[in-house]
Write a protein that holds these residues in place. Structure first.
Motif, mmCIF file in Angstrom:
data_model
loop_
_atom_site.group_PDB
_atom_site.id
_atom_site.type_symbol
_atom_site.label_atom_id
_atom_site.label_comp_id
_atom_site.label_asym_id
_atom_site.label_seq_id
_atom_site.Cartn_x
_atom_site.Cartn_y
_atom_site.Cartn_z
ATOM 1 N N ARG A 83 6.538 -3.748 -9.043
ATOM 2 C CA ARG A 83 6.832 -3.051 -7.487
ATOM 3 C C ARG A 83 7.780 -3.838 -6.803
ATOM 4 O O ARG A 83 7.558 -5.148 -6.618
ATOM 5 N N ARG A 89 3.444 1.159 0.363
ATOM 6 C CA ARG A 89 2.230 2.180 0.131
ATOM 7 C C ARG A 89 1.608 2.990 1.339
ATOM 8 O O ARG A 89 1.481 2.646 2.278
ATOM 9 N N ARG A 90 1.288 4.236 0.850
ATOM 10 C CA ARG A 90 0.810 5.205 1.874
ATOM 11 C C ARG A 90 -0.521 4.924 1.840
ATOM 12 O O ARG A 90 -1.383 5.199 1.003
ATOM 13 N N THR A 166 -1.189 10.152 -0.460
ATOM 14 C CA THR A 166 -2.024 8.761 -0.137
ATOM 15 C C THR A 166 -2.173 7.873 -1.395
ATOM 16 O O THR A 166 -2.547 8.519 -2.469
ATOM 17 N N GLU A 167 -1.942 6.628 -1.265
ATOM 18 C CA GLU A 167 -2.170 5.664 -2.482
ATOM 19 C C GLU A 167 -3.446 4.859 -2.096
ATOM 20 O O GLU A 167 -3.689 3.991 -3.162
ATOM 21 N N TRP A 189 -8.775 2.267 -5.542
ATOM 22 C CA TRP A 189 -7.810 2.373 -4.664
ATOM 23 C C TRP A 189 -8.555 2.828 -3.411
ATOM 24 O O TRP A 189 -7.944 3.498 -2.402
#
Length: 287
Positions: A83, A89-90, A166-167, A189
């Motif tokens: 990455r 990230r959301r 959403t992550e 997560w």
């Protein structure tokens, strides 16, 4: 020339040649290793690694890098992730009545300490509860809950998580126990902050439990959620000293500072690709 940076994280069964293969691949793609950390878990036989490397802009196509890495993935059976830190990230933040962790996360986000996109703030309390908090245009969602509406509320919550892309979910003192079904969906997560130095004093009112035992240290814990209450892999912890003259309210007051710090550090580690789950524990490559 301009350079782009990438974080590579991986885990697999340990065997000779993993580090050499990865280092050689990064070299052959024109990359320069800027930071590398690794851990060989002798108990499980698994190997964990985090590598930060940079490439010149013309070599920094992430799709090409991922495709070129596949032979190594197949050779060693890697579970891996590549990455760019620029790909934020959301993150959805969930909170109940106490807002100290929420306010702290918003501040750290605004000054750039927590690199993320906040997809929304969810609470089981109405917006008026946070009249002194500046959400700065972040969407706020009031999802009330009681014993009769828990299933319906969690269905709305799951739909909202999916709808917003959403992550990562952060329970910033969200004082509701998630169902086994939702916990399973969020496994790996979703980070929770528990106002106790786990595994001690699980469940409700841990500071009062600690006071009743006359402890001299209290703590806070950031951990991944699982269907087993307060049993998920631990990411970060901290403690502070208390004494015999401290009342339960004093423990709560001192604990608030710990909760803010521990949750922020745990979330920052995750956002910066420094956390790898290792069964019931977590490998954390601290900065």
């Amino acid at each position: 020339m301009d350079r782009k940076t990438f974080n590579l994280t991986l885990t697999c069964k340990n065997r000779p040649g993993i580090v050499a293969a990865i280092s050689n691949y990064i070299f052959e793609t024109g990359g320069d290793i800027e930071d590398a950390q690794q851990f060989d878990d002798k108990n499980s036989g698994h190997f964990f690694m985090r590598v930060t490397f940079s490439c010149e802009k013309h070599d920094a196509d992430i799709a090409r890098l991922r495709a070129g890495f596949m032979p190594i993935v197949e050779r060693f059976g890697l579970t891996w992730h590549l990455r760019s830190p620029l790909e934020l990230r959301r993150v959805m933040i969930m909170v109940s009545k106490q807002d100290h962790c929420l306010v702290d996360l918003l501040y750290r986000w605004r000054i750039g300490e927590l690199p993320m996109i906040i997809s929304g703030i969810v609470s089981n309390h109405p917006r008026e509860t946070y009249s002194n908090v500046d959400f700065g245009g972040i969407p706020f969602h009031h999802l009330p809950i009681d014993n009769t509406t828990k299933l319906a509320q969690e269905q709305k919550l799951w739909h909202l998580i999916c709808e917003t892309g959403t992550e990562m979910v952060v329970l910033a003192r969200y004082m509701q126990v998630l169902s086994d079904d939702l916990s399973a969906k969020l496994s790996g997560w979703c980070i929770n902050v528990h106002h106790s130095f786990l595994p001690g004093f699980k469940g409700a009112k841990p500071y009062h439990q600690a006071y009743a035992r006359g402890v001299k240290l209290i703590g806070a814990t950031a951990h991944f959620i699982t269907s087993d209450l307060d049993e998920g892999p631990i990411i970060e912890q901290d403690v502070t000293r208390v004494c015999h003259s401290d009342a339960p309210d004093d423990l709560v007051r001192k604990g608030r500072d710990l909760e803010r710090q521990v949750l922020a550090r745990g979330l920052r580690y995750y956002l910066n690709d420094r956390v790898l789950i290792n069964g019931t524990t977590a490998v954390v490559f601290a900065d």
